[in-house]
Design an enzyme around this catalytic site. Sequence first.
Site, mmCIF file in Angstrom:
data_model
loop_
_atom_site.group_PDB
_atom_site.id
_atom_site.type_symbol
_atom_site.label_atom_id
_atom_site.label_comp_id
_atom_site.label_asym_id
_atom_site.label_seq_id
_atom_site.Cartn_x
_atom_site.Cartn_y
_atom_site.Cartn_z
ATOM 1 N N THR A 40 -35.341 44.128 27.922
ATOM 2 C CA THR A 40 -34.532 44.745 26.871
ATOM 3 C C THR A 40 -33.052 44.542 27.148
ATOM 4 O O THR A 40 -32.276 44.175 26.251
ATOM 5 C CB THR A 40 -34.834 46.254 26.789
ATOM 6 O OG1 THR A 40 -36.233 46.451 26.624
ATOM 7 C CG2 THR A 40 -34.104 46.889 25.627
ATOM 8 N N TYR A 87 -42.522 48.904 16.628
ATOM 9 C CA TYR A 87 -42.414 48.978 15.170
ATOM 10 C C TYR A 87 -43.730 49.172 14.430
ATOM 11 O O TYR A 87 -43.833 50.029 13.567
ATOM 12 C CB TYR A 87 -41.683 47.751 14.590
ATOM 13 C CG TYR A 87 -41.427 47.889 13.105
ATOM 14 C CD1 TYR A 87 -40.425 48.714 12.640
ATOM 15 C CD2 TYR A 87 -42.221 47.229 12.164
ATOM 16 C CE1 TYR A 87 -40.210 48.890 11.273
ATOM 17 C CE2 TYR A 87 -42.012 47.383 10.803
ATOM 18 C CZ TYR A 87 -41.007 48.211 10.353
ATOM 19 O OH TYR A 87 -40.817 48.387 9.017
ATOM 20 N N TYR A 108 -45.194 48.016 30.086
ATOM 21 C CA TYR A 108 -43.851 48.583 29.958
ATOM 22 C C TYR A 108 -43.891 49.631 28.857
ATOM 23 O O TYR A 108 -44.022 49.300 27.682
ATOM 24 C CB TYR A 108 -42.862 47.457 29.649
ATOM 25 C CG TYR A 108 -41.426 47.853 29.414
ATOM 26 C CD1 TYR A 108 -40.931 49.122 29.728
ATOM 27 C CD2 TYR A 108 -40.524 46.927 28.888
ATOM 28 C CE1 TYR A 108 -39.615 49.459 29.514
ATOM 29 C CE2 TYR A 108 -39.192 47.248 28.679
ATOM 30 C CZ TYR A 108 -38.745 48.516 28.985
ATOM 31 O OH TYR A 108 -37.427 48.836 28.767
ATOM 32 N N ARG A 141 -37.687 53.406 22.693
ATOM 33 C CA ARG A 141 -37.332 52.143 22.046
ATOM 34 C C ARG A 141 -38.408 51.670 21.070
ATOM 35 O O ARG A 141 -38.106 51.089 20.024
ATOM 36 C CB ARG A 141 -37.140 51.051 23.105
ATOM 37 C CG ARG A 141 -35.883 51.160 23.927
ATOM 38 C CD ARG A 141 -34.756 50.348 23.308
ATOM 39 N NE ARG A 141 -33.621 50.228 24.197
ATOM 40 C CZ ARG A 141 -32.529 49.513 23.932
ATOM 41 N NH1 ARG A 141 -32.432 48.838 22.808
ATOM 42 N NH2 ARG A 141 -31.525 49.470 24.780
ATOM 43 N N LYS A 187 -44.125 49.752 34.241
ATOM 44 C CA LYS A 187 -42.759 50.251 34.200
ATOM 45 C C LYS A 187 -42.754 51.457 33.271
ATOM 46 O O LYS A 187 -42.928 51.322 32.059
ATOM 47 C CB LYS A 187 -41.805 49.166 33.690
ATOM 48 C CG LYS A 187 -40.363 49.635 33.511
ATOM 49 C CD LYS A 187 -39.501 48.541 32.903
ATOM 50 C CE LYS A 187 -38.080 49.043 32.635
ATOM 51 N NZ LYS A 187 -37.240 48.012 31.966
ATOM 52 N N ILE A 209 -36.771 49.574 37.866
ATOM 53 C CA ILE A 209 -36.233 48.455 37.092
ATOM 54 C C ILE A 209 -35.028 48.998 36.333
ATOM 55 O O ILE A 209 -35.166 49.838 35.441
ATOM 56 C CB ILE A 209 -37.291 47.862 36.157
ATOM 57 C CG1 ILE A 209 -38.426 47.254 36.993
ATOM 58 C CG2 ILE A 209 -36.673 46.802 35.251
ATOM 59 C CD1 ILE A 209 -39.547 46.641 36.187
#
Length: 301
Positions: free
Chosen positions: A54, A117, A143, A148, A171, A213
Amino acid sequence: MSTAYDEIKTRLQGSMVALVTPMHPDGTVDYKRLADLIDWQIEQGTHCLVAVGTTGESATLSMQEHSDVIRYFVQHVKGRVPVIAGTGANNTMEAIKLTQDAADAGADCALLVAPYYNKPPQEGLFQHYKTIAEAVNIPQMLYNVPGRTVVDIAQETVERLCDIDNIVAIKDATGSVGRGEQLIKAVGDKMVVLSGDDGTALDLMKVGGKGNISVTANVAPKAMSETFTAGLRGDFAAADKAHDVVKHLHRDLFIESSPIPAKYALHKMGMIDKGIRLPLVWLAQKHHATIDEALVRANLL
């Protein structure tokens, strides 16, 4: 039971930077600056590098650029540290293509963000990750960043996925230490649990997490490396001491959407040019003093 993927699990730990993708003012990728950043990160003690996550503006690079940047990472790193390639997408076939490209380039692990989305149900998430894992023979990292993606990988889904040999890590960017601790207890040694939230990463390590991370490591790699190196050996007094110098950056580097503040900070430090891609824009003038002061406080300016 040991698997062919156990060795990579031992290397996915410590301070791991989600590196920005430096760009020229016209938005094209600046490979010279990228090489300089890679070398600096390794010299400063960063344990692993994440390409095109990202923070690396994965959402604005074309698929070809995405694969090209990953290939460049691998070629320039030359095995000095593991390279984790961001290859996630909300289209499973696209994610397979990106992941295969990363495997062909020689990346050590693929980082696969939850499909954003389209908001799949948990069964859709399971089938998405299972399909990619079966299609591409490379170690893979889940992840989870619901802030997000607007989708949350449930613990039960992670537990199902951790029985797939090449899904080796997750993550967790939920920012919930309690939730992360429960996940660590649930997956045992089947999966490495890493933080993706700078503000809570050290606390997660204190309950069994293996590393972080990081966005902050873009600008403060040495302090972050010292923090998580100490944490890995269980010396949390030393980890807290190293962390105290930079922990305010975890807040200030999110004063606008990442990687906007991190790119401004690196530009201020003389390390990258003033390049970013729409719909992201350069840091608003009103925030410049906040980042400048944060860098001075962290002894980075």
